[in-house]
Design a protein around this motif. Sequence first.
Motif, PDB file in Angstrom:
ATOM      1  N   TYR A  41      56.433  37.925  57.586  1.00 12.36           N
ATOM      2  CA  TYR A  41      55.924  36.774  56.828  1.00 12.36           C
ATOM      3  C   TYR A  41      56.925  35.623  56.833  1.00 12.36           C
ATOM      4  CZ  TYR A  41      51.721  39.100  55.721  1.00 12.36           C
ATOM      5  OH  TYR A  41      50.490  39.695  55.867  1.00 12.36           O
ATOM      6  N   ASP A  42      56.373  34.416  57.033  1.00 18.48           N
ATOM      7  CA  ASP A  42      57.198  33.242  57.308  1.00 18.48           C
ATOM      8  C   ASP A  42      57.357  32.293  56.120  1.00 18.48           C
ATOM      9  OD1 ASP A  42      57.082  34.336  59.807  1.00 18.48           O
ATOM     10  OD2 ASP A  42      55.850  32.765  60.695  1.00 18.48           O
ATOM     11  N   ASP A  48      55.912  34.786  48.102  1.00 25.97           N
ATOM     12  CA  ASP A  48      56.543  36.002  48.635  1.00 25.97           C
ATOM     13  C   ASP A  48      56.826  37.016  47.536  1.00 25.97           C
ATOM     14  OD1 ASP A  48      56.530  35.012  51.198  1.00 25.97           O
ATOM     15  OD2 ASP A  48      58.716  34.874  51.407  1.00 25.97           O
ATOM     16  N   LEU A  51      53.832  39.213  47.118  1.00 27.38           N
ATOM     17  CA  LEU A  51      53.607  39.977  48.342  1.00 27.38           C
ATOM     18  C   LEU A  51      54.635  41.102  48.469  1.00 27.38           C
ATOM     19  CD1 LEU A  51      51.960  40.335  50.906  1.00 27.38           C
ATOM     20  CD2 LEU A  51      53.512  38.737  52.053  1.00 27.38           C
ATOM     21  N   GLY A  62      58.579  44.922  54.543  1.00 29.99           N
ATOM     22  CA  GLY A  62      58.253  43.629  55.116  1.00 29.99           C
ATOM     23  C   GLY A  62      59.468  42.989  55.765  1.00 29.99           C
ATOM     24  N   PHE A  64      60.808  39.152  56.096  1.00 30.96           N
ATOM     25  CA  PHE A  64      60.542  37.811  55.570  1.00 30.96           C
ATOM     26  C   PHE A  64      61.451  36.802  56.262  1.00 30.96           C
ATOM     27  CE2 PHE A  64      58.844  40.646  52.407  1.00 30.96           C
ATOM     28  CZ  PHE A  64      57.685  40.010  51.974  1.00 30.96           C
ATOM     29  N   HIS A 190      47.157  38.225  63.196  1.00 30.63           N
ATOM     30  CA  HIS A 190      47.366  37.558  61.916  1.00 30.63           C
ATOM     31  C   HIS A 190      46.733  38.417  60.825  1.00 30.63           C
ATOM     32  CE1 HIS A 190      46.490  34.502  58.748  1.00 30.63           C
ATOM     33  NE2 HIS A 190      47.694  34.065  59.121  1.00 30.63           N
ATOM     34  N   ASP A 191      47.265  38.318  59.599  1.00 34.71           N
ATOM     35  CA  ASP A 191      46.762  39.213  58.543  1.00 34.71           C
ATOM     36  C   ASP A 191      45.300  38.975  58.170  1.00 34.71           C
ATOM     37  OD1 ASP A 191      46.751  37.038  56.688  1.00 34.71           O
ATOM     38  OD2 ASP A 191      48.816  37.462  56.113  1.00 34.71           O
ATOM     39  N   TRP A 215      51.361  39.503  61.121  1.00 35.86           N
ATOM     40  CA  TRP A 215      52.142  38.346  60.692  1.00 35.86           C
ATOM     41  C   TRP A 215      51.285  37.442  59.809  1.00 35.86           C
ATOM     42  CZ3 TRP A 215      51.239  33.105  61.721  1.00 35.86           C
ATOM     43  CH2 TRP A 215      50.177  32.837  62.588  1.00 35.86           C
ATOM     44  N   GLY A 216      51.970  36.544  59.094  1.00 34.97           N
ATOM     45  CA  GLY A 216      51.233  35.596  58.263  1.00 34.97           C
ATOM     46  C   GLY A 216      52.146  34.792  57.362  1.00 34.97           C
ATOM     47  N   HIS A 217      51.543  34.171  56.337  1.00 37.02           N
ATOM     48  CA  HIS A 217      52.271  33.389  55.341  1.00 37.02           C
ATOM     49  C   HIS A 217      51.749  33.793  53.957  1.00 37.02           C
ATOM     50  CE1 HIS A 217      51.884  30.870  59.000  1.00 37.02           C
ATOM     51  NE2 HIS A 217      53.156  30.560  58.760  1.00 37.02           N
ATOM     52  N   SER A 218      52.629  34.055  53.029  1.00 36.19           N
ATOM     53  CA  SER A 218      52.164  34.471  51.706  1.00 36.19           C
ATOM     54  C   SER A 218      51.410  33.354  50.993  1.00 36.19           C
ATOM     55  CB  SER A 218      53.339  34.957  50.854  1.00 36.19           C
ATOM     56  OG  SER A 218      54.263  33.906  50.612  1.00 36.19           O
TER      57      SER A 218
END
Length: 298
Positions: A41-42, A48, A51, A62, A64, A190-191, A215-218
């Motif tokens: 996660y980016d 975050d 998550l 995870g 991060f 992607h999630d 992968w993804g972004h919270s």
Amino acid sequence: MKRKVIVIFTFIYCLVSCNEKPSFSSFTYPNGRTKALILSYDDGTIQDIELAKLFDKYNLVGTFNLNSKYLGVTRGWPQQNGDTIYQKYVPKDSLLVIYKNHEIAAHGALHKNFIGISNEEILEEINTDITSLEKLTDRKIISMAYPFGSTNDTIANLIASTGIKNGRTVNDTYTYDLPKNYMIWDPTCHDSKVLDHLDPYLELNKQQLSLFYVWGHSWEFGNKERWDTMVTFCKKIGKSNDIWSVGHGEFTNYLLATQNIQIENNQILNPLDNLPVWIKLSNGIQKLYPGESLTIKQ
């Protein structure tokens, strides 16, 4: 008399079998597993926190990827439609609390697109990020995700010169194959697509090593449906005993360790400066410790 012959034959058979050298079959992940999961996660936004708690709840690890120059601030990101999205980033002094059970990785200090800037700027982005994150956490930073997923062979080689061992893109493969180039590491999906792959991966029964890379972004979980999807995914995959949930850095180090194993003639040797490695033999799974050797059938 017949019983004595059977007993003697059984004894001889057991003696020969017990002394027979096993043959090497393949490497496995720790404890004989052949399936693994990476959750990457980016950015390091405030979302975050929830998550990471979700991952903790289901014993998932995870990775991060953080932009160190934005930690503790709110940053506006202009959109193509003229709007601006404001992102709040996690505080600098909270990293070891939020990410206690997770890997912290680089993502460029200021999230600059590496394609279109000079090599000097790229190195400044990465080295600044690595130095800042290592100072804040006292951890070695060896993983990264490319900002915007932008990279090429030249950039990947440049990043590798900094000591980073892997670099994740955003080019979904929709497969569970291991990468050929660790510095241009394409994920599975992607999630938003995890439920499409959840049951197929849980049911996967192959002997060769595989990887489900998400992968993804919270900050994308502001959408309740998306968050509920992730909760469902974590709850179900967290119950699986045959999947190794692992940070990207630890996973990379393990793959590199398997490449250091020396197999010559009828000997398999794990070098003294290597990590423990699990191997599959004809007589079962064995953990080979650093400096340990094993005689195998040719």
